[in-house]
Design a protein around this motif. Structure first.
Motif, PDB file in Angstrom:
ATOM      1  N   LEU A 132       0.831  -1.204   0.000  1.00 12.44           N
ATOM      2  CA  LEU A 132       0.000   0.000   0.000  1.00 12.44           C
ATOM      3  C   LEU A 132       0.864   1.252   0.000  1.00 12.44           C
ATOM      4  O   LEU A 132       0.569   2.222  -0.713  1.00 12.44           O
ATOM      5  N   ALA A 133       1.950   1.237   0.765  1.00 15.49           N
ATOM      6  CA  ALA A 133       2.881   2.370   0.767  1.00 15.49           C
ATOM      7  C   ALA A 133       3.547   2.523  -0.596  1.00 15.49           C
ATOM      8  O   ALA A 133       3.733   3.641  -1.102  1.00 15.49           O
ATOM      9  N   GLU A 134       3.898   1.409  -1.198  1.00 16.58           N
ATOM     10  CA  GLU A 134       4.509   1.445  -2.536  1.00 16.58           C
ATOM     11  C   GLU A 134       3.527   1.997  -3.558  1.00 16.58           C
ATOM     12  O   GLU A 134       3.903   2.779  -4.442  1.00 16.58           O
ATOM     13  N   LEU A 135       2.257   1.612  -3.429  1.00 13.16           N
ATOM     14  CA  LEU A 135       1.229   2.126  -4.333  1.00 13.16           C
ATOM     15  C   LEU A 135       1.077   3.637  -4.168  1.00 13.16           C
ATOM     16  O   LEU A 135       0.990   4.365  -5.154  1.00 13.16           O
ATOM     17  N   ALA A 136       1.065   4.102  -2.934  1.00 11.79           N
ATOM     18  CA  ALA A 136       0.978   5.541  -2.690  1.00 11.79           C
ATOM     19  C   ALA A 136       2.164   6.269  -3.321  1.00 11.79           C
ATOM     20  O   ALA A 136       1.995   7.329  -3.945  1.00 11.79           O
ATOM     21  N   ASN A 137       3.352   5.697  -3.195  1.00 12.58           N
ATOM     22  CA  ASN A 137       4.543   6.289  -3.805  1.00 12.58           C
ATOM     23  C   ASN A 137       4.433   6.294  -5.333  1.00 12.58           C
ATOM     24  O   ASN A 137       4.795   7.283  -5.987  1.00 12.58           O
ATOM     25  N   ALA A 138       3.909   5.224  -5.899  1.00 12.42           N
ATOM     26  CA  ALA A 138       3.753   5.152  -7.352  1.00 12.42           C
ATOM     27  C   ALA A 138       2.759   6.205  -7.840  1.00 12.42           C
ATOM     28  O   ALA A 138       2.967   6.838  -8.871  1.00 12.42           O
ATOM     29  N   TYR A 139       1.659   6.391  -7.084  1.00 13.39           N
ATOM     30  CA  TYR A 139       0.712   7.457  -7.437  1.00 13.39           C
ATOM     31  C   TYR A 139       1.395   8.825  -7.394  1.00 13.39           C
ATOM     32  O   TYR A 139       1.158   9.678  -8.249  1.00 13.39           O
ATOM     33  N   THR A 140       2.241   9.046  -6.407  1.00 13.66           N
ATOM     34  CA  THR A 140       2.963  10.312  -6.286  1.00 13.66           C
ATOM     35  C   THR A 140       3.889  10.509  -7.483  1.00 13.66           C
ATOM     36  O   THR A 140       3.959  11.615  -8.048  1.00 13.66           O
ATOM     37  N   GLN A 141       4.594   9.459  -7.878  1.00 16.10           N
ATOM     38  CA  GLN A 141       5.481   9.547  -9.044  1.00 16.10           C
ATOM     39  C   GLN A 141       4.683   9.845 -10.309  1.00 16.10           C
ATOM     40  O   GLN A 141       5.100  10.648 -11.147  1.00 16.10           O
ATOM     41  N   GLU A 142       3.533   9.181 -10.432  1.00 22.55           N
ATOM     42  CA  GLU A 142       2.689   9.392 -11.605  1.00 22.55           C
ATOM     43  C   GLU A 142       2.204  10.846 -11.648  1.00 22.55           C
ATOM     44  O   GLU A 142       2.260  11.499 -12.691  1.00 22.55           O
ATOM     45  N   ALA A 143       1.756  11.366 -10.516  1.00 22.20           N
ATOM     46  CA  ALA A 143       1.288  12.750 -10.449  1.00 22.20           C
ATOM     47  C   ALA A 143       2.422  13.724 -10.767  1.00 22.20           C
ATOM     48  O   ALA A 143       2.215  14.728 -11.454  1.00 22.20           O
ATOM     49  N   SER A 144       3.611  13.437 -10.284  1.00 20.66           N
ATOM     50  CA  SER A 144       4.768  14.288 -10.557  1.00 20.66           C
ATOM     51  C   SER A 144       5.059  14.329 -12.054  1.00 20.66           C
ATOM     52  O   SER A 144       5.381  15.390 -12.605  1.00 20.66           O
ATOM     53  N   GLY A 145       4.930  13.204 -12.703  1.00 27.47           N
ATOM     54  CA  GLY A 145       5.127  13.153 -14.155  1.00 27.47           C
ATOM     55  C   GLY A 145       4.112  14.001 -14.893  1.00 27.47           C
ATOM     56  O   GLY A 145       4.448  14.721 -15.837  1.00 27.47           O
ATOM     57  N   TYR A 146       2.853  13.938 -14.438  1.00 27.41           N
ATOM     58  CA  TYR A 146       1.816  14.767 -15.053  1.00 27.41           C
ATOM     59  C   TYR A 146       2.096  16.254 -14.831  1.00 27.41           C
ATOM     60  O   TYR A 146       1.905  17.077 -15.723  1.00 27.41           O
ATOM     61  N   LEU A 147       2.572  16.598 -13.636  1.00 23.85           N
ATOM     62  CA  LEU A 147       2.902  17.990 -13.338  1.00 23.85           C
ATOM     63  C   LEU A 147       4.033  18.480 -14.240  1.00 23.85           C
ATOM     64  O   LEU A 147       3.971  19.583 -14.788  1.00 23.85           O
ATOM     65  N   GLN A 148       5.053  17.648 -14.412  1.00 22.69           N
ATOM     66  CA  GLN A 148       6.162  18.032 -15.287  1.00 22.69           C
ATOM     67  C   GLN A 148       5.684  18.227 -16.729  1.00 22.69           C
ATOM     68  O   GLN A 148       6.104  19.166 -17.403  1.00 22.69           O
ATOM     69  N   ASP A 149       4.793  17.329 -17.190  1.00 23.64           N
ATOM     70  CA  ASP A 149       4.240  17.473 -18.541  1.00 23.64           C
ATOM     71  C   ASP A 149       3.466  18.787 -18.678  1.00 23.64           C
ATOM     72  O   ASP A 149       3.590  19.502 -19.678  1.00 23.64           O
ATOM     73  N   TYR A 150       2.675  19.095 -17.657  1.00 17.31           N
ATOM     74  CA  TYR A 150       1.892  20.338 -17.661  1.00 17.31           C
ATOM     75  C   TYR A 150       2.808  21.555 -17.706  1.00 17.31           C
ATOM     76  O   TYR A 150       2.598  22.478 -18.496  1.00 17.31           O
ATOM     77  N   GLN A 151       3.830  21.551 -16.857  1.00 12.75           N
ATOM     78  CA  GLN A 151       4.752  22.690 -16.807  1.00 12.75           C
ATOM     79  C   GLN A 151       5.493  22.851 -18.125  1.00 12.75           C
ATOM     80  O   GLN A 151       5.713  23.977 -18.592  1.00 12.75           O
ATOM     81  N   ALA A 152       5.878  21.746 -18.743  1.00 11.39           N
ATOM     82  CA  ALA A 152       6.558  21.821 -20.037  1.00 11.39           C
ATOM     83  C   ALA A 152       5.625  22.397 -21.112  1.00 11.39           C
ATOM     84  O   ALA A 152       6.038  23.229 -21.911  1.00 11.39           O
ATOM     85  N   ALA A 153       4.364  21.979 -21.071  1.00 15.32           N
ATOM     86  CA  ALA A 153       3.389  22.495 -22.038  1.00 15.32           C
ATOM     87  C   ALA A 153       3.148  23.992 -21.814  1.00 15.32           C
ATOM     88  O   ALA A 153       3.027  24.760 -22.782  1.00 15.32           O
ATOM     89  N   GLN A 154       3.087  24.398 -20.558  1.00  9.78           N
ATOM     90  CA  GLN A 154       2.899  25.814 -20.230  1.00  9.78           C
ATOM     91  C   GLN A 154       4.065  26.646 -20.738  1.00  9.78           C
ATOM     92  O   GLN A 154       3.870  27.728 -21.286  1.00  9.78           O
ATOM     93  N   SER A 155       5.287  26.164 -20.541  1.00  5.87           N
ATOM     94  CA  SER A 155       6.451  26.949 -20.962  1.00  5.87           C
ATOM     95  C   SER A 155       6.535  27.021 -22.483  1.00  5.87           C
ATOM     96  O   SER A 155       6.964  28.030 -23.025  1.00  5.87           O
ATOM     97  N   GLN A 156       6.109  25.991 -23.184  1.00  4.27           N
ATOM     98  CA  GLN A 156       6.110  26.040 -24.647  1.00  4.27           C
ATOM     99  C   GLN A 156       5.029  26.968 -25.160  1.00  4.27           C
ATOM    100  O   GLN A 156       5.198  27.634 -26.160  1.00  4.27           O
TER     101      GLN A 156
END
Length: 86
Positions: A59-83
């Motif tokens: 369950l802790a690993e799943l929570a960490n994986a969700y956090t990593q997934e969300a971080s990836g989405y945030l990075q994608d969003y920020q990259a799209a914003q800067s472009q």
């Protein structure tokens, strides 16, 4: 190759053939994590934790994986914003 030298495709086939085999889901999640396939790892870990609801480590690993997934989405969003501001 993923967990223990077993290929992801063979683990995927195993989980399809035996959807209630918790260890197969766990092995598949580990294989996905090894290949940095976070979204797939989340899906597999979700299946595993649905079958093994008291596995606090998973369950802790799943929570960490969700956090990593969300971080990836945030990075994608920020990259799209800067472009878009160019």
């Amino acid at each position: 190759k993923g967990s223990g030298g077993t290929s992801i495709s063979s683990l995927e086939r195993k989980t399809q053939a035996h959807p209630f085999d918790a260890q197969a889901w766990r092995d598949l999640a580990t294989a996905y994590e090894t290949k940095h396939r976070t979204t797939d790892a989340v899906r597999a870990l979700s299946q595993y934790t649905a079958l093994r609801t008291k596995d606090s480590d998973a369950l802790a690993e799943l929570a960490n994986a969700y956090t990593q997934e969300a971080s990836g989405y945030l990075q994608d969003y920020q990259a799209a914003q800067s472009q878009g501001s160019r």
